[in-house]
Design an enzyme around this catalytic site. Sequence first.
Site, PDB file in Angstrom:
ATOM      1  N   HIS A   1      26.753  40.742  34.769  1.00 21.65           N
ATOM      2  CA  HIS A   1      26.022  41.399  35.853  1.00 21.65           C
ATOM      3  C   HIS A   1      25.424  42.727  35.398  1.00 21.65           C
ATOM      4  CE1 HIS A   1      29.107  44.479  36.471  1.00 21.65           C
ATOM      5  NE2 HIS A   1      30.012  43.524  36.329  1.00 21.65           N
TER       6      HIS A   1
ATOM      7  N   GLU B   1      24.325  46.776  35.823  1.00 25.24           N
ATOM      8  CA  GLU B   1      25.173  47.936  36.104  1.00 25.24           C
ATOM      9  C   GLU B   1      25.548  47.985  37.586  1.00 25.24           C
ATOM     10  OE1 GLU B   1      24.734  52.500  34.885  1.00 25.24           O
ATOM     11  OE2 GLU B   1      23.611  52.005  36.716  1.00 25.24           O
TER      12      GLU B   1
ATOM     13  N   TRP C   1      30.154  51.162  40.463  1.00 25.25           N
ATOM     14  CA  TRP C   1      31.349  51.730  39.836  1.00 25.25           C
ATOM     15  C   TRP C   1      31.236  51.784  38.322  1.00 25.25           C
ATOM     16  CZ3 TRP C   1      36.623  50.555  42.571  1.00 25.25           C
ATOM     17  CH2 TRP C   1      36.607  51.148  43.838  1.00 25.25           C
TER      18      TRP C   1
ATOM     19  N   THR D   1      36.882  48.678  38.113  1.00 27.51           N
ATOM     20  CA  THR D   1      36.391  47.945  39.278  1.00 27.51           C
ATOM     21  C   THR D   1      37.222  46.706  39.575  1.00 27.51           C
ATOM     22  OG1 THR D   1      34.166  48.683  38.666  1.00 27.51           O
ATOM     23  CG2 THR D   1      34.344  47.001  40.372  1.00 27.51           C
TER      24      THR D   1
ATOM     25  N   GLU E   1      35.793  38.987  37.792  1.00 27.37           N
ATOM     26  CA  GLU E   1      36.229  39.969  36.811  1.00 27.37           C
ATOM     27  C   GLU E   1      37.755  39.965  36.729  1.00 27.37           C
ATOM     28  OE1 GLU E   1      36.343  41.511  34.196  1.00 27.37           O
ATOM     29  OE2 GLU E   1      34.859  43.114  34.424  1.00 27.37           O
ATOM     30  N   ARG E   2      38.264  40.446  35.620  1.00 24.75           N
ATOM     31  CA  ARG E   2      39.703  40.646  35.485  1.00 24.75           C
ATOM     32  C   ARG E   2      40.199  41.603  36.572  1.00 24.75           C
ATOM     33  NH1 ARG E   2      41.958  44.488  30.680  1.00 24.75           N
ATOM     34  NH2 ARG E   2      44.073  44.777  31.500  1.00 24.75           N
TER      35      ARG E   2
ATOM     36  N   LYS F   1      37.963  56.142  34.630  1.00 23.38           N
ATOM     37  CA  LYS F   1      38.410  55.778  33.280  1.00 23.38           C
ATOM     38  C   LYS F   1      38.699  57.011  32.422  1.00 23.38           C
ATOM     39  CE  LYS F   1      36.018  51.343  33.338  1.00 23.38           C
ATOM     40  NZ  LYS F   1      34.918  50.510  32.787  1.00 23.38           N
TER      41      LYS F   1
ATOM     42  N   ARG G   1      43.146  48.463  28.827  1.00 23.88           N
ATOM     43  CA  ARG G   1      41.731  48.117  28.929  1.00 23.88           C
ATOM     44  C   ARG G   1      41.334  46.948  28.033  1.00 23.88           C
ATOM     45  NH1 ARG G   1      36.588  50.578  26.811  1.00 23.88           N
ATOM     46  NH2 ARG G   1      35.004  49.825  28.258  1.00 23.88           N
TER      47      ARG G   1
ATOM     48  N   GLY H   1      32.246  41.269  32.580  1.00 25.39           N
ATOM     49  CA  GLY H   1      32.590  41.592  31.201  1.00 25.39           C
ATOM     50  C   GLY H   1      33.795  40.839  30.697  1.00 25.39           C
ATOM     51  N   ASN H   2      34.876  40.822  31.460  1.00 29.46           N
ATOM     52  CA  ASN H   2      36.105  40.205  30.964  1.00 29.46           C
ATOM     53  C   ASN H   2      36.161  38.704  31.167  1.00 29.46           C
ATOM     54  OD1 ASN H   2      37.905  42.327  29.770  1.00 29.46           O
ATOM     55  ND2 ASN H   2      37.436  43.300  31.721  1.00 29.46           N
TER      56      ASN H   2
END
Length: 247
Positions: free
Chosen positions: A10, A12, A15, A22, A88-89, A99, A115, A183-184
């Site tokens: 996705h 940006e 968050w 997120t 997402e994770r 972060k 992370r 991402g994950n």
Amino acid sequence: MTHTLILLRHGESEWNAKNLFTGWVDVNLTEKGRAEAVRGGELMREAGVLPDVVHTSVQRRAINTACLALDAADRHWIPVRRSWRLNERHYGALQGKNKKETLEAYGEEQFMLWRRSFDVPPPPIEEDSEFSQFGLPQYAGLGDDMPHTECLKDVIARFLPYWESDIVPDLRAGHTVLIAAHGNSLRALVKHLDGISDEDIAGLNIPTGMPLVYELDDDFRPTVPHGRYLDPEAAAAAAAAVANQGR
């Protein structure tokens, strides 16, 4: 015969822009993120790599990315299938935390374990937390599958059954498949496809809005390891920025 798979993280999110963990919190895209999604669709159209079916999560930042990219690629009319297994994770009690502040509070080693390690989850979230998803209608049927926290190993365990049951059959049928996800969840799939070790996966960063194309053989293994980004220079720069989050 080869099978074409397109992976798209996705654009940006709100968050991402605030440098917050997120996970399953359902935030939207920023204007930059919407532009990234549109550009991802333009890259697919320009390269002539056009999906016939889309699989995405039940989170709005991925769903909206898929819609924007498809519109830009003139593929707005193709089927879009949603599953929580592509979410997402779940970042547990870290959801909603900054972060950089987390790095400063816990130190580099613990921060990176939470992370980027393969099998160390963050502390679990409380069900009554403002950043919890317990009780939301989109997760009403999950029961014991509803996570309180996850590591990448957990994401793989929930993603791969859907890969085998829903995505592989589409590929086998000759469809070009777009997975618009996170991402994950995409790192989980790339680890599976490329056979990346539990240790080396920590170094893999997937940038937002950059289509990554895999050609898969009949065993659904890459004919070219690690696939190819449709804009490799921009993808490399964006991946480096992802790696530096928290600093």
